[in-house]
Design a protein around this motif. Structure first.
Motif, PDB file in Angstrom:
ATOM      1  N   ALA A 101       0.836  -1.203   0.000  1.00  0.00           N
ATOM      2  CA  ALA A 101       0.000   0.000   0.000  1.00  0.00           C
ATOM      3  C   ALA A 101       0.870   1.253   0.000  1.00  0.00           C
ATOM      4  CB  ALA A 101      -0.933  -0.013   1.211  1.00  0.00           C
ATOM      5  N   ALA A 102       1.969   1.234   0.751  1.00  0.00           N
ATOM      6  CA  ALA A 102       2.880   2.378   0.761  1.00  0.00           C
ATOM      7  C   ALA A 102       3.501   2.602  -0.614  1.00  0.00           C
ATOM      8  CB  ALA A 102       3.976   2.160   1.804  1.00  0.00           C
ATOM      9  N   LEU A 103       3.906   1.519  -1.277  1.00  0.00           N
ATOM     10  CA  LEU A 103       4.466   1.643  -2.621  1.00  0.00           C
ATOM     11  C   LEU A 103       3.432   2.181  -3.601  1.00  0.00           C
ATOM     12  CD1 LEU A 103       6.528  -1.673  -2.774  1.00  0.00           C
ATOM     13  CD2 LEU A 103       7.439   0.654  -2.684  1.00  0.00           C
ATOM     14  N   LEU A 104       2.185   1.788  -3.423  1.00  0.00           N
ATOM     15  CA  LEU A 104       1.126   2.297  -4.282  1.00  0.00           C
ATOM     16  C   LEU A 104       0.937   3.800  -4.080  1.00  0.00           C
ATOM     17  CD1 LEU A 104      -1.105   1.675  -6.317  1.00  0.00           C
ATOM     18  CD2 LEU A 104      -2.604   1.087  -4.403  1.00  0.00           C
ATOM     19  N   ALA A 105       1.010   4.249  -2.827  1.00  0.00           N
ATOM     20  CA  ALA A 105       0.902   5.681  -2.553  1.00  0.00           C
ATOM     21  C   ALA A 105       2.067   6.446  -3.189  1.00  0.00           C
ATOM     22  CB  ALA A 105       0.869   5.924  -1.048  1.00  0.00           C
ATOM     23  N   ILE A 106       3.276   5.879  -3.124  1.00  0.00           N
ATOM     24  CA  ILE A 106       4.429   6.524  -3.776  1.00  0.00           C
ATOM     25  C   ILE A 106       4.246   6.540  -5.284  1.00  0.00           C
ATOM     26  CG2 ILE A 106       6.930   6.385  -4.110  1.00  0.00           C
ATOM     27  CD1 ILE A 106       7.044   4.920  -1.368  1.00  0.00           C
ATOM     28  N   PHE A 107       3.732   5.454  -5.830  1.00  0.00           N
ATOM     29  CA  PHE A 107       3.516   5.332  -7.275  1.00  0.00           C
ATOM     30  C   PHE A 107       2.536   6.389  -7.774  1.00  0.00           C
ATOM     31  CE2 PHE A 107       1.622   3.460 -11.095  1.00  0.00           C
ATOM     32  CZ  PHE A 107       2.744   3.035 -11.782  1.00  0.00           C
ATOM     33  N   ARG A 152       6.206   7.701 -10.347  1.00  0.00           N
ATOM     34  CA  ARG A 152       6.345   6.320 -10.803  1.00  0.00           C
ATOM     35  C   ARG A 152       7.782   5.814 -10.682  1.00  0.00           C
ATOM     36  NH1 ARG A 152       2.819   5.650 -16.373  1.00  0.00           N
ATOM     37  NH2 ARG A 152       0.764   5.597 -15.386  1.00  0.00           N
ATOM     38  N   VAL A 153       8.727   6.622 -11.103  1.00  0.00           N
ATOM     39  CA  VAL A 153      10.118   6.179 -11.106  1.00  0.00           C
ATOM     40  C   VAL A 153      10.594   5.896  -9.691  1.00  0.00           C
ATOM     41  CG1 VAL A 153      12.483   6.828 -11.693  1.00  0.00           C
ATOM     42  CG2 VAL A 153      10.602   7.416 -13.236  1.00  0.00           C
ATOM     43  N   ARG A 154      10.293   6.790  -8.767  1.00  0.00           N
ATOM     44  CA  ARG A 154      10.681   6.562  -7.365  1.00  0.00           C
ATOM     45  C   ARG A 154      10.030   5.286  -6.832  1.00  0.00           C
ATOM     46  NH1 ARG A 154      12.742  11.083  -3.939  1.00  0.00           N
ATOM     47  NH2 ARG A 154      13.287  12.760  -5.370  1.00  0.00           N
ATOM     48  N   ALA A 155       8.769   5.085  -7.170  1.00  0.00           N
ATOM     49  CA  ALA A 155       8.081   3.897  -6.668  1.00  0.00           C
ATOM     50  C   ALA A 155       8.748   2.619  -7.149  1.00  0.00           C
ATOM     51  CB  ALA A 155       6.623   3.932  -7.105  1.00  0.00           C
ATOM     52  N   LEU A 156       9.143   2.571  -8.421  1.00  0.00           N
ATOM     53  CA  LEU A 156       9.779   1.371  -8.955  1.00  0.00           C
ATOM     54  C   LEU A 156      11.152   1.150  -8.326  1.00  0.00           C
ATOM     55  CD1 LEU A 156       8.807   1.738 -12.722  1.00  0.00           C
ATOM     56  CD2 LEU A 156       7.828   0.177 -11.022  1.00  0.00           C
ATOM     57  N   LEU A 157      11.895   2.236  -8.133  1.00  0.00           N
ATOM     58  CA  LEU A 157      13.199   2.110  -7.480  1.00  0.00           C
ATOM     59  C   LEU A 157      13.062   1.656  -6.035  1.00  0.00           C
ATOM     60  CD1 LEU A 157      15.002   5.320  -8.850  1.00  0.00           C
ATOM     61  CD2 LEU A 157      15.511   2.943  -9.441  1.00  0.00           C
ATOM     62  N   VAL A 158      12.096   2.238  -5.323  1.00  0.00           N
ATOM     63  CA  VAL A 158      11.884   1.854  -3.921  1.00  0.00           C
ATOM     64  C   VAL A 158      11.416   0.400  -3.837  1.00  0.00           C
ATOM     65  CG1 VAL A 158      10.506   2.294  -1.846  1.00  0.00           C
ATOM     66  CG2 VAL A 158      11.417   4.203  -3.158  1.00  0.00           C
TER      67      VAL A 158
END
Length: 580
Positions: A208-214, A218-224
């Motif tokens: 859920a946290a990654l979805l919020a970052i996404f 988008r790029v930060r979410a994929l890297l994280v």
């Protein structure tokens, strides 16, 4: 991807025919106003009240008792079975270390430490968000997220799911707040990896946290996400290396959960109905969740394009699906498994109010009044007739929030004389009252299938009863003598005696006969050896209501009877058994 959550709301086309030509200019938040002080003092008073009175839930006492009773015999938390993974056990061990004192003082200090953690997570999130949205929106999102965790019902507080959300909040703050993308990914991955390992099922919280970052970058979410996968693997390897039985327990524990998804036949209609019932229970427990439909409507209405509105709705629905999927997968339908849901609702409500102010210069009045009303009425649910289904009331409350959002939209489109400016602190005060509905003595702790099973006051009474029963046991036992516990953890929490068994409470023994695979598990055999060891403890503390010898495996029951002589309970919760 367009930043659906942080872009400043522009003036809508044709707005001049309905009102001002542009949105009111943002104004800095003022904390020294009477409304601001009232809100701050109210929140502080309610947090103080819950710190002094709420205590911790029996699941936390279970883990504390496991660590304390084995620790007195020199067994490390790495080697103690407490039905929770390695990193959570050490988290609770650290919390116990810094909160000494009597039961009441220690639990109050634990809650205080929890509030400090919420505040730190909220401050970090605010620091990150203020770079991406107006100050008012950042304060509302971060502040209300932190307050939702601080006011979490006692059944949620300090659970693995609760810690996972705190860690996920820190992870989001690092991912969005650090300037460089690679450093942000590395710094965000550590708390997110720890969030996963709080309970393994808390991987849903990290997702859920990654979805919020996404939704923001988008790029930060994929890297994280990539960094989190690597860090989680390394941390899991560390836990498997440091705890000799960690992999064994991970393999064996699913066998003692008869209700996990896949262990029973799946009937789609029944599963959907149970999910709807669970969501109703959760709304009745934490009424801020009822505000979600109205908040989503108002937030989407502040976005300038149809695509952004569709993205906002899609992301919110995905967050709800992820939160509910974790509950469905575990199959026990415990309230704390869905702790992410009220946090999502509170954060979105804060964002909706902030953007509504930015666009219209006033609060969404109907939704604000409804939040205040839910905060006042929810603690009164214990006085509702027993035949009233609280799930129905919860869904009606959600429908009312959606209707309130519609009315606020209609009011915003109607030309009206300019009224005095209403400070942001007043809707925040209404939300504080709504969030604090969980702290009152009559508020629910366990709501199951629309029935209020336990209130805060009843939970306290159960704890007093358990403590009184433990005092009787302590009076019968020689001081400091090691014992074998045939009890649930909350009972042993009040008994100050060590145990030499790394399975301090016989969880693998206390399973129904129909779970035929459990007796053959390595963990079960080790648990049985605690009872039938060559030099067993001279005393055992037995709780007949929890460990029924007529329900468990007959061979294990016979081994207990052959090892210990237990008197008849005669109405007592606990009895002291002596070695034969």
């Amino acid at each position: 991807m367009t930043d659906i959550s942080t872009s400043a709301p522009p003036a809508e086309d044709g707005q001049s025919s309905r009102g001002p030509a542009s949105a009111p200019a943002p104004r800095p938040l003022r904390f020294a106003s009477p409304a601001g002080w009232t809100t701050a003092v109210t929140a502080a008073a309610l947090l103080t009240y819950t710190t002094l009175t709420a205590g911790v839930f029996l699941d936390i006492r279970y883990v504390l008792a496991a660590l304390r009773t084995t620790g007195q015999s020199g067994i490390s938390p790495s080697e103690t079975f407490a039905h929770r993974p390695f990193f959570y056990r050490w988290t609770i061990e650290g919390l116990d270390f810094v909160t000494p004192g009597s039961f009441a003082v220690g639990e109050g200090l634990m809650r205080l430490v929890g509030i400090v953690l919420c505040a730190l997570a909220g401050l970090l999130l605010h620091r990150a968000l203020r770079r991406r949205m107006p100050e008012r929106d950042a304060v509302l999102v971060a502040g209300l997220s932190a307050l939702t965790l601080a006011f979490a019902p006692v059944i949620d507080y300090l659970q693995p799911e609760w810690f996972a959300i705190v860690l996920a909040t820190v992870g989001i703050a690092a991912a969005l707040g650090v300037r460089g993308r690679l450093p942000a990914a590395v710094l965000g991955a550590l708390p997110l990896g720890l969030a996963v390992l709080m309970k393994y099922s808390t991987a849903g919280t990290a997702a859920a946290a990654l979805l919020a970052i996404f939704a923001v970058d988008r790029v930060r979410a994929l890297l994280v996400a990539a960094a989190t996968a690597a860090v989680t693997g390394l941390l899991f390897g560390l836990s498997a290396w440091a705890g000799s039985r960690e992999l064994q327990w991970l393999r064996d524990m699913p066998h003692i959960n008869a209700h996990a998804l896949g262990n029973e036949p799946v009937v789609a209609s029944d599963l959907l109905q149970r999910t709807a019932d669970y969501l109703g229970d959760r709304i009745a427990l934490t009424p801020v969740l009822a505000l979600l439909p109205g908040a989503l409507l108002l937030f989407a209405a502040t976005l300038p394009s149809r695509r952004q509105r569709a993205e906002a709705v899609g992301v919110t629905l995905l967050l709800l699906v992820v939160g509910l999927a974790v509950v469905v997968y575990q199959g026990n339908w415990f309230a704390y498994h869905g702790e992410t849901l009220p946090v999502v609702a509170a954060a979105l409500t804060g964002l909706a109010i902030g953007r509504w102010y930015g666009k219209h210069g006033r609060p969404p009045l109907c939704l604000t009044v409804l939040a205040l009303l839910y905060g006042v009425l929810t603690p009164l649910l214990s006085h509702v007739r027993a035949d009233v289904d609280l799930d129905v009331l919860a869904w009606l409350a959600s429908a009312a929030a959606l209707l309130a959002g519609v009315v606020d939209l209609l009011r915003a489109r109607t030309r009206r004389p300019r009224a005095g400016r209403i400070p942001v602190a007043l809707p925040v005060l209404a939300l504080v009252v709504c969030l604090a509905a969980t702290v009152w003595p009559t508020a629910g702790v366990r709501i199951i299938l629309g029935n209020l099973v336990t209130t805060n006051a009843e939970l306290k009474e159960q704890a007093r009863s358990a403590e009184a029963a433990a005092e009787q046991v302590n009076a019968e036992l020689p001081k400091g003598v090691p014992v074998l516990y045939l009890t649930f953890g909350q009972q042993a929490y009040y008994i100050d005696h060590p145990t030499g068994c790394r399975y301090p409470f016989p969880t693998f023994i206390n399973v129904p006969k129909q779970l035929t695979e459990v007796p053959s598990l390595t963990s079960t055999r080790e648990n049985v050896r605690c009872v039938t060891q060559e030099h067993p403890a001279a005393y055992a503390v037995y709780q007949p209501s929890w460990l029924s010898l007529g329900v468990i495996d007959p061979r294990i029951a016979a081994a207990i009877r052959n090892t210990y002589n237990c008197p008849k309970p005669e109405g007592r919760q606990l009895v002291v058994c002596t070695l034969r």
